[in-house]
Design a protein around this motif. Structure first.
Motif, PDB file in Angstrom:
ATOM      1  N   ASP A 270      12.145 -30.412  37.294  1.00 35.95           N
ATOM      2  CA  ASP A 270      13.392 -30.742  36.592  1.00 35.95           C
ATOM      3  C   ASP A 270      13.570 -29.896  35.326  1.00 35.95           C
ATOM      4  O   ASP A 270      14.570 -30.017  34.630  1.00 35.95           O
ATOM      5  N   HIS A 271      12.613 -28.997  35.079  1.00 35.43           N
ATOM      6  CA  HIS A 271      12.736 -28.078  33.943  1.00 35.43           C
ATOM      7  C   HIS A 271      12.707 -26.608  34.364  1.00 35.43           C
ATOM      8  O   HIS A 271      13.198 -25.748  33.653  1.00 35.43           O
TER       9      HIS A 271
ATOM     10  N   ASP B 156       9.933 -32.679  27.578  1.00 34.42           N
ATOM     11  CA  ASP B 156       9.373 -34.001  27.892  1.00 34.42           C
ATOM     12  C   ASP B 156       8.139 -34.216  27.018  1.00 34.42           C
ATOM     13  O   ASP B 156       7.350 -33.296  26.827  1.00 34.42           O
TER      14      ASP B 156
ATOM     15  N   HIS C 126       8.013 -26.652  30.230  1.00 39.03           N
ATOM     16  CA  HIS C 126       6.826 -26.913  31.068  1.00 39.03           C
ATOM     17  C   HIS C 126       7.170 -26.744  32.543  1.00 39.03           C
ATOM     18  O   HIS C 126       8.328 -26.522  32.903  1.00 39.03           O
TER      19      HIS C 126
ATOM     20  N   HIS D 284       7.370 -28.658  35.290  1.00 40.85           N
ATOM     21  CA  HIS D 284       7.976 -29.616  36.222  1.00 40.85           C
ATOM     22  C   HIS D 284       9.294 -29.079  36.766  1.00 40.85           C
ATOM     23  O   HIS D 284      10.035 -28.399  36.063  1.00 40.85           O
TER      24      HIS D 284
ATOM     25  N   HIS E 213       2.061 -34.157  27.624  1.00 40.96           N
ATOM     26  CA  HIS E 213       2.930 -34.572  28.730  1.00 40.96           C
ATOM     27  C   HIS E 213       2.069 -34.650  29.975  1.00 40.96           C
ATOM     28  O   HIS E 213       0.861 -34.384  29.919  1.00 40.96           O
TER      29      HIS E 213
HETATM   30 ZN   LIG Z   1       8.158 -33.217  32.733  1.00 37.22          ZN
END
Ligand SMILES: [Zn+2]
Length: 589
Positions: free
Chosen positions: A108-109, A196, A104, A106, A174
């Motif tokens: 942090d991904h 997530d 996805h 975000h 999410h």
């Molecule tokens: Zn996330």
């Protein structure tokens, strides 16, 4: 005894011809190769922290990667913008990378992808359409000049073949739209990796989350391995439903006497869409402010997650054309970020918004660990200016994106994994997730908790942690530079922040082998020199003493500098119990 055996072996070896030896070695290698063809799973980040998520799956000469995220720096990492995974272990294997799946959008991904993809030979990226759009935006923001090779996952029904891996997709609930999970079919297990995840058992629209269908990946010949993001493993109950959040936000907006300033993450497109919907229902106008917020709202519109009538969204400069109770501002900065909109509003530096007692400010986001103090300061400032501030502790104006303890139990009950690998959180959270799993009957020996870089192996006999580790040292990004900042630089910054620095300038007459004048000192953040004349004088004398003890025929500058650094460092520590950075400057005239 031992000695004589060795001797015999040596003699035997000699007797074998060179060709025989070569053949024997080849055979051993082949046998070893056959035995050692397990599936390897290792994370380059995300098992000891929140962020920097990146997991590598390697089987023979095929590699696939799930996620490529960045991490926010710790408080003492001065001047570091963020941290990305270390890809040194993939050097030389670039051609084996069959695909990079991004679960996805975000950061942090996906946040490290703009910097790492070109370094990995621009491998194929597989992601849902909106994630691809967000990735492209990121590449643009980083001023990276390459076109990613992408495969958009438009239908979750079609699996894809990446080398020997077969990858299937499923929808995940999410806090960002277009989140997908993967089921990776391998000879030694089917791996379910949702990225997530959360459950929404009472969504605003659409069916409630149901992951029962994942249990079917438990096959007779292959165990089901669940890689479970575990961020909520210490929080009791279920994650709140979006419906509740929606109702609360609707109440706030309908009852507000003045403006509503709505701070959230730019990635919360669904929430932003809902606020716009509620605004329209109540005849209010919406102004969107903040660079990433504006960009994401455009992406949200493009993908249909945000629907707005033509005249609902107005320019921020136009907000004074309407009565205050008709205005909603959606902006960034709910994490207290330095230059973001909410901070500028709180500081009275925003061009169009001055906070007044009629204003309602809503913090619709969770606190990213490490930002607690900054957010408190921001709230204090808004309270002082009389705003009505609403945040999670007062009312449910945000539901987090991660499963809590009861959700973890539900997931395990639905998926029924043979093996559990807790991921994407600090170590203690992985341990807590393991406890929850054991409480619902998952065997302790089937829960594999690894560190960053630690290789997990699966073969015919099952899965295990190994002692092998690939490097995962931090790679710092400073401004737009990757890896310009090493640990040494960071340590220097930490030293300077803690104890300041002192520059020792020594001018030498090269021919005479004498000091030209008294050594000069400059102090920054260490001592105030005017009030410490004695210490300054003593330090100068130390420098002179060091020079006196040096050989005068040809000054070795580096040696002299080291001496000054060490001895003056030691001297200052004795006197002050502090360790400023000592910078020697030698001028030879
Ligand atoms: Zn996330």
């Amino acid at each position: 005894m031992e000695k004589s055996t060795k001797k015999t072996q040596a003699t035997n070896k000699k007797k074998l011809s060179r060709n025989q030896r070569r053949r024997a070695a080849k055979k051993r290698q082949a046998q070893k190769g056959q035995k050692a063809a397990p599936l390897k799973i290792y994370a380059l980040g995300g098992l000891e922290e929140v962020g920097r998520n990146m997991t590598v799956f390697e089987y023979g000469s095929d590699i696939i990667i799930v996620d490529m995220g960045s991490q926010f720096p710790e408080e003492d990492m001065h001047g570091i913008d963020y941290i990305i995974p270390n890809i040194i272990s993939l050097k030389g294997k670039e051609k084996n990378i069959r695909g990079v799946i991004i679960t996805h959008g975000h950061l942090d991904h996906v946040g490290a992808a703009p910097l790492l993809l070109p370094k990995l030979g621009n491998p194929l990226v597989i992601a849902a359409p909106m994630t691809v759009a967000l990735l492209k935006k990121q590449i643009e923001n980083h001023q990276q000049k390459f076109t990613p090779r992408v495969l958009e996952v438009k239908s979750l029904k079609n699996p894809i073949q990446l080398g020997k891996f077969r990858v299937n997709f499923f929808q995940v609930t999410h806090s960002i739209k277009d989140s997908i999970g993967v089921i990776i079919e391998t000879p030694f297990g089917n791996i379910v990796h949702p990225g997530d995840w959360r459950y929404d058992l009472d969504p605003v629209e659409g069916p409630k989350t149901d992951l029962n269908h994942l249990a079917k990946w438990q096959k007779k010949d292959r165990p089901l391995i669940l890689m479970m993001e575990s961020l909520g493993s210490t929080e009791s109950g279920h994650q709140g439903s979006e419906k509740e959040v929606y109702n609360n936000i609707e109440n706030i907006i309908t009852q507000a006497k003045g403006r509503v300033i709505f701070g959230t993450f730019a990635s919360m497109l669904e929430r932003i869409g809902q606020v716009i919907q509620i605004a329209e229902k109540n005849g209010k106008k919406v102004a969107v402010d903040g660079f990433s917020m504006k960009a994401n709202v455009e992406i949200g519109k493009q993908f249909g997650f945000i629907k707005a009538k033509k005249d609902t969204i107005i320019d921020i400069a136009k907000i004074h054309d309407y009565p205050k109770n008709k205005i909603i501002v959606i902006c960034t900065g709910s994490q207290g970020e330095g230059r973001a909109v909410l901070r500028r509003i709180a500081n009275g530096e925003h061009r169009f918004i001055k906070i007044g007692p009629d204003d309602t400010v809503v913090f619709s986001s969770s606190v990213i660990p490490g930002n607690e103090r900054t957010i408190q300061g921001l709230k204090d400032s808004l309270y002082r200016q009389g705003a009505n501030v609403i945040h999670k502790e007062i009312m449910d104006v945000h539901a987090g994106g991660h499963g809590k303890i009861e959700d973890i139990k539900l997931l395990l009950k639905e998926v029924k994994p043979t093996y559990l690998i807790p991921i994407y959180a600090n170590h203690y959270l992985l341990r807590e997730a393991a406890k929850v799993a054991q409480s619902v009957g998952i065997d302790k020996s089937k829960i594999l908790i690894a560190d960053n870089g630690q290789i997990i192996e699966f073969d015919k006999t099952g899965g295990r942690l190994t002692n092998q580790k690939v490097p995962t040292d931090y790679v710092f990004v400073d401004g737009l530079g990757v890896g310009d900042v090493s640990h040494v630089v960071l340590r220097d910054r930490q030293v300077m922040a803690a104890d300041g620095m002192i520059v020792v300038i020594v001018t030498i007459d090269r021919k005479k082998g004498q000091l030209v004048q008294n050594p000069d000192l400059i102090s920054r953040g260490f001592i105030y020199m005017k009030e410490n004349k004695k210490l300054v004088e003593e330090t100068r004398n130390q420098a002179k003493k060091i020079f006196k003890n040096m050989s005068k025929d040809g000054i070795d500058e580096n040696y002299f500098k080291d001496k000054i650094r060490n001895e003056i460092g030691k001297f200052l520590y004795q006197k002050t119990q502090r360790r400023p950075m000592v910078l020697p400057v030698i001028i030879q005239v």
